[in-house]
Structure formats: C-alpha cells, structure tokens
Design an enzyme around this catalytic site. Structure first.
Site, PDB file in Angstrom:
ATOM      1  CB  SER A  91       3.929   3.887  -2.613  1.00 55.43           C
ATOM      2  OG  SER A  91       3.884   3.810  -4.023  1.00 55.43           O
TER       3      SER A  91
ATOM      4  CB  ALA B 288      -0.976  -0.028   1.166  1.00 58.91           C
ATOM      5  CB  CYS B 289       0.521   4.530   1.684  1.00 57.60           C
ATOM      6  SG  CYS B 289      -1.113   4.991   1.051  1.00 57.60           S
ATOM      7  CB  SER B 290       4.590   1.426   3.570  1.00 60.83           C
ATOM      8  OG  SER B 290       4.154   2.266   4.610  1.00 60.83           O
TER       9      SER B 290
END
Length: 373
Positions: A334, A155-157
């Site tokens: 990300s 995901a965003c990481s």
C-alpha cells in the site's frame, strides 16, 4: 460538501538495501543445496529440482533492481532466509509503530501541523504486526494524539481506501485532521525461497495528513476532487496466515501461509480493471484524461504500470507522467503509490491534476483524483 486536502506526506525508508545480485546469490546457494540434499528424490521424480534465479529474469519480470528491508543479514543467509529481528517487550514501542512515528513526523512537519491538530489515526496496510491492540492506537499514544485510531487492511489498496475514510471523517466533522499511515514490513510475509516471488517486495512506511481545505496552512496542498473504490473477490493473490492456523497442525509452515499469487492471471485481470477505474474517477471529477498531468500508480510491477498507462492514455506514457520508484523500493504494497506521490509532487505547477491509484489482492482498487493548490 466540505473541501478536503492532502496537506503533507512523509516517508520512512529502512537503512538496509538488498540488490538483485545479492538476492540471486542467496537464492541460488539455497537452490543448489536443496537439489544436492534431494538428489535421489529428484532423480526418482518424486521431488522437483529448484531452478536458479537470475538478475536478468527479475528485471525483465518486474523492473525491480533492489529493495529496502528492515534487516538483511537473515534474509541473505541461505540456511535461514528470514530477517533476524528480536521481539520487543509489551512495554516497548512496537517495530511497526516505530516506523509509523518516523513517517508521521515528516508528514506533520510538511503539513505545518502538530499532534495537537490530529483527531484520528488510521493505520492501513497489508499485514499488521499483531491482532490487537490496534497499531493505530499505539501510534496515537506514541505521538500524544488525543482522539481515536483504528487499523484497516485492504491489501495493496489500503492507502487509497484509508484516504477515502479520512476524507469522510473530515467531511462529517468527526475529525479536523487525520493521519493515515501505511507501515509495510512486507519482508515478513514474503517467501524468500520461492523463485517466482522472492524478489517482489520491500519494506517502507508512508504517512499522509488529510484535513479541511479552509483550515490547512501547508505549502504543499492537494485538493481531493474525487475518491472511488472497488473490490472484486479473487484467490489469485492470497495469504492464509492467521490465528485459525493453529486448529490444523498439518498446515503449519506451509507455503500458503506466506504471500502467493498467480501472477499472469493477476496481470490479465487487474490491468484493465485499474485503467477503467481511473478513467471513471477522472470523469466523476468532471475532468477528461488529457487534463491529467500525473499518475501515481501502485508500484508492483513495471510492466503492469506501462500497460495501465497505455490503456488510459491511448499511447505510451511520457517520462514523468507515471513516476516509477519500484526499481529501488520494489513492491511496498500500500505504500508504493504514496512513495511515488511523496517523491514526485513538488515539480507540478499550481492547478496540475493527478491521480493516485492502487490495486492488489482482493481484488481491490482505489483511485484518488487531486489538484495541486
């Protein structure tokens, strides 16, 4: 242990920008029509009327003023509210691969490298255009890179987790240099008809070249001093879209097949986790917080970043300590922390220390401590 550097970054920004004013006008036109079409059910109490959105609400909730998207006319059509982008034939370069190539070329140029210098391609992002073949392998072919590639999703990481994988590959000798790509076409998973989230996301693609310090030739090097990753399962940010959806036709087209979150819970949970993670990473690198000049944080919400900075520093961050790009890019998943890094690194003096940090669904948090060379 072999020392590793970020030697170049690149950024692809889509040509279309949507302002808050444009977005609100579309959403409110949709909401008015929905309420008119369901007036009887709303009066009977079986359907809930949609509330209008507003520019003031969006900016107070997020700090976002506009966002870039791959295509805007379909999004701004109240009867559609989804981009109009034609599918491409299997023998054409995929849309996601196309924006990867554009960002990669910038990063390679900045690193002083060519495709012949890269041994590994990693596409790390929230949503892949397809299940297989891997987007990374398609990008590898498009750039004529010999070696290997694979996709990953945290995901965003995804970008910070991707950096750690690249560091490990270089240190182990698996690759001389790695190209990490974050192609985020987040407009595809956003529910533009949800008042609480219709303003959150934007599209972009970032690229990072990672290689051994002793071989790097770039004038823009940042030595990676430490990487730290953490995950903790949570349903507070979720997207249920997937191939198993076809097993149960009743779920087709339901809102949970797009992005959904419980924003207040996310804020409460993630801010202290991210701040603590950053402080731990700084300590692991043998440093102290006052030595760090800059924090390139995930660009999801301005209020989150302000709080995280305060929890780390014990005070409000000064201008430039935690650069903000989400006002014009919105949440690019990300890619956000890397856009901030790409745009706000050249002014730092040699020896300056910084932290790239991402946080999001999972929950997932990644921190990368760097020093400018």
């Amino acid at each position: 242990m072999k020392q590793v550097v970020i030697s170049g970054t690149g950024l692809y920004t889509p040509p279309n920008s949507i302002s808050n004013e444009e977005l609100v006008a579309c959403f409110n036109a949709y909401a008015d029509q929905f309420n008119a079409d369901n007036a009887g059910a709303i009066e009977a109490g079986t359907v809930t009327a949609l509330e209008p959105s507003s520019v003031a609400f969006i900016e107070k909730a997020s700090g976002i003023k506009s966002r870039y998207v791959m295509e805007k006319e379909g999004i701004l059509d109240p009867k559609r509210m989804v981009s109009r982008i034609a599918e491409r034939a299997d023998d054409e370069l995929s849309l996601q691969a196309e924006i990867c190539v554009a960002a990669a070329q910038q990063a390679l140029d900045r690193a002083g490298r060519s495709a012949a210098d890269i041994d590994m391609v990693l596409v790390a992002c929230s949503n892949m255009q397809r299940a297989y073949p891997a987007m990374a392998v398609e990008v590898q072919q498009a750039l004529n890179i010999d070696g290997y590639g694979f996709d990953m999703n945290v995901a965003c990481s995804s970008a910070t987790f991707g950096i750690q994988q690249a560091v490990a590959a270089v240190q182990s000798g698996q690759a001389r240099a790695v190209l990490v790509l974050n192609p985020e076409i987040t407009s595809g998973h956003l529910n533009w008809r949800d008042r609480d989230s219709h303003f959150i996301f934007g599209d972009a693609c970032t690229a990072i070249v990672i290689e051994a310090k002793d071989a790097a030739v770039s004038q823009h090097q940042f030595e990676i001093l430490d990487t730290k990753l953490k995950t903790s399962f949570s349903n507070n940010i979720r997207n249920n879209f997937g191939f198993l959806n076809r097993f149960d036709e009743a779920g087709a087209g339901q809102p949970d097949k797009l992005f959904k979150q419980q924003g207040r819970k996310v804020f409460k949970d993630v801010c202290p986790m991210a701040a603590e993670m950053i402080k731990e990473s700084i300590a692991r690198a043998g440093l102290e917080v006052p030595q760090v000049s800059r924090y390139w944080l995930h660009q999801a919400n301005l209020n989150m970043n302000l709080l995280i900075s305060k929890l780390i520093l014990g005070r409000e961050a000064e201008p430039g300590e935690a650069p903000v790009i989400l006002d014009s890019y919105a949440n690019t998943s990300s890619a956000g922390s890397i856009i901030a890094f790409h745009k706000h690194q050249d002014d730092l003096p040699t020896g300056a220390l910084g932290v790239i940090c991402s946080f999001g669904a999972g929950y997932s948090i990644g921190a990368v401590v760097v020093r400018k060379l």
